[in-house]
Design an enzyme around this catalytic site. Structure first.
Site, PDB file in Angstrom:
ATOM      1  CB  ILE A 143     -14.259  12.988  28.077  1.00 49.23           C
ATOM      2  CG1 ILE A 143     -15.453  13.897  28.080  1.00 49.23           C
ATOM      3  CG2 ILE A 143     -13.249  13.682  27.557  1.00 49.23           C
ATOM      4  CD1 ILE A 143     -15.333  15.273  29.184  1.00 49.23           C
ATOM      5  CE  LYS A 195     -16.739  11.617  38.157  1.00 47.39           C
ATOM      6  NZ  LYS A 195     -17.715  12.590  37.908  1.00 47.39           N
TER       7      LYS A 195
END
Lengths: 436, 436
Positions: B136, B205
């Site tokens: 993504i 992340k």
């Protein structure tokens, strides 16, 4: 560094949104772009309104040629729309060596090949993130984010008006005509909604996506275009009975024989994420051979969502055209000198809602004790669930959802609840986010 | 133009995915990047396997220093993982003036500030799209697509292992331990799943996203990290009774007091799109002040989805570092000389499934006639719905969903069905896409 000077052609809804966001977020945007971006000049036929909106910050003219011919202007934003004057002005701006940002999908889908050829020869950028799906960075995803892939197909809900109408038809069981009137009253459909409801707007956008997905010229004239005007409420209901939703999709597919490019009402399985995109929202599903399916969702229209895309293009051009190659796109999104030292909050200070589960004796007064503790700490209750005790049990679970509060308040409440004689064991705490 | 030479450190799952996708889509990628991108050198301790995978195309060595010190290498891809050797090699590559692409979130979240400082001083790029949410393009969206916005918050399902486990716990009513074993057997969880299930991977992340969303240094040490190991099946059930799903979210929020940065199981309303992201999929929801909410969804792990992000970074660097400023990112995503003339297919030639609604006499033989017509044109039926005639009516609706066929076959079938004496009026035709 001296500011990037921008000329704005047309200060309607999107134009004033762009002006406002650029002003409101000036500091944040400068930290990202590496230099200030200023709308120095605005052209609009309604010069009074333009003056009011810009409030003396930009020079206002009623002749757009003054903007595209102004040697001080670096980037021209075209928000006039249509194919006529807009095309002339874009080509003039390019001929004058200016970069162009446009939201004009009709212009690009029909005259894009000519415009990009001129831009290529002149060595200027023409950026158009706002032309497809408003604020969703789908052009960037296709042009840069998915470059590893052979794109196999794209299917998008790329017209908010028709998606709003279809959602309402389904929710309320109404026919197309009735919902259209309501959409017009609410401002979700224009007085002349032809381009939206006949699928033309979606086809412009699908044409642009097909071009950048496969590396083919814009070919709007070859697109199949079918709108939603003939759709009956009964078909939406029957589709639902069979497990499907009907959406107006812009579709383009690569096949061994060639490219499919089409817009029409489409049944899609209700379990797909994109089938659940409701109201005026947009979403684009892209299938690449390496990445698989990726979905991009957000507001496809409106002043500030569209402005978000216009300004992203301004920042891109500013970064690309003005920095030295290695520092063009900052590693951490903001320029190194503009990294800030905002503190990361300790967990006790965060604010959210909570789910609390406690195991209690099933007798009067327990709930009163618990709610009193919460009230004393100003924690208000959003919902509660008390299970019946199991066969032969005297204890049961109480679940409480709270409204937002500081984590330290919840921790204090839990300590007190666990000290109650009627409560066994620990209170389970989970956090809850509305994400709205 | 001479090819961009890439050195690959580590040819495990993602490394071999990168090698394979780059080879398979070489032509497509070159058309986009403007020049060929070649993995010229591979370093891996398992030199036999590396030789097998690269099949003589790249030089294979077991000392990664030979790659980062090779003056012919333009870009180094670091896919070793961890903080130790990986960090040394990345810093050496930077010191040698090479651009770096890495998927190493642990390294960036903990040592990113040092690495980016070195890169900034040396004037090289360090790109890391693959470090967050696999294929993504969320890093690109935050760094470039949403630059107009003051980012207000981000909430992401950014660990596929835990999302798979939570989906299974909910679907099957199982406890954490049982599902973990199953996930390990299926390859959705590693033999040592600690980093995933304790939330550490998601926190790495979230740390990276917070940094580029707000322009703050990486501060993994200040992140709150809570995994899913203590989550009980009963809480998932209670949450569901109250209208919520439980997801492991990486959350970062801007507040007047500072930045929230936290990973924990979170209740979210089931009607949110992100609440319906199931299995090993990832999704990131970003709230910006101008654009509102945008969502990015896709595969967050796996060889080719992650390779998709690694290669997007290679193309970015190639475009930025090697073209002249104005032609850096091609207007139409592909280089102007590489635009192809793939034909757009006429509508009769497209292939899809169909929904057909017809109004028929409610008597024996009608359905046989209709299905015979479809069979003769090799159109097979996927589902059928026949409504009871209304009170006092002798006619009713039949709805048929077909499997895939060419549009011209459906048009021929409709002509024949409409010619039947038992069928009244037109057959309504809608197209159906599985989007799977």
């Amino acid at each position: 560094m001296k500011p990037i000077k921008v000329g704005l052609l047309g200060i309607g809804t999107v134009g004033s949104g762009t002006f406002n966001v650029l002003k409101r977020n000036q500091e944040e945007i400068t930290r990202r772009a590496g230099r200030s971006i200023e709308i120095a000049m605005v052209a609009d036929l309604n010069i009074e309104r333009a003056r009011e909106l810009t409030n003396g910050v930009a020079e206002v003219v009623n002749d757009a040629n003054l903007v595209v011919n102004n040697p001080d202007i670096d980037i021209v934003i075209e928000l006039i729309g249509g194919y006529g004057i807009a095309k002339d002005l874009v080509l003039k701006a390019i001929a004058n060596g200016k970069h162009v940002v446009t939201a004009n999908k009709a212009l690009l889908a029909t005259h894009g090949n000519e415009i990009f050829k001129a831009a290529q020869e002149k060595g200027v950028m023409v950026a158009f993130e706002a032309a497809v799906a408003g604020g969703i960075p789908i052009i960037k995803a296709l042009r840069e984010g998915l470059t590893a892939n052979r794109i196999q197909w794209i299917a998008g809900i790329i017209n908010g008006t028709t998606n709003f109408i279809l959602s309402e038809m389904r929710d309320k069981g109404l026919d197309f005509g009735a919902v259209l009137k309501q959409a017009q009253a609410l401002g979700y459909a224009e007085a002349d909604p032809t381009f939206d409801i006949e699928g033309v707007d979606a086809a412009h956008k699908a044409t642009i996506m097909a071009s950048i997905a496969y590396g083919i010229p814009m070919q709007f004239d070859k697109a199949y275009v079918e709108g939603i005007t003939k759709l009956e409420a009964s078909d939406i209901r029957y589709a639902e009975d069979l497990g499907y939703r009907i959406k107006l999709l812009g579709i383009t597919k690569r096949t061994p024989e060639g490219i499919e490019l089409r817009v029409h009402p489409t049944l899609i399985p209700e379990k797909r994420l994109i089938a659940n995109v409701e109201g005026a929202m947009n979403a684009v599903l892209v299938q690449g051979d390496a990445v698989g399916a990726t979905l991009y969702y957000g507001k496809g229209a409106g002043a500030e969502p569209t402005a978000s895309a216009v300004i992203a293009d301004l920042v891109d051009i500013t970064r690309l055209a003005t920095a030295d190659p290695e520092h063009r796109v900052p590693h951490l999104a903001f320029q190194p000198a503009a990294i800030s030292d905002l503190p990361i909050l300790p967990m006790a200070e965060i604010v959210t809602s909570y789910y609390l589960r406690m195991h209690v004796e099933d007798k009067p007064g327990v709930l009163a004790d618990v709610t009193r503790i919460l009230a004393d700490l100003s924690i208000s209750i959003d919902a509660m669930l008390q299970k019946e005790p199991g066969e032969g049990e005297t204890r049961t679970d109480i679940i409480i959802l709270t409204h937002q509060t500081k984590e330290k308040n919840i921790i204090a409440a839990i300590e007190k609840i666990e000290a109650l004689a009627t409560v066994t064991g620990s209170v389970i705490k989970l956090r809850l986010e509305e994400l709205s």
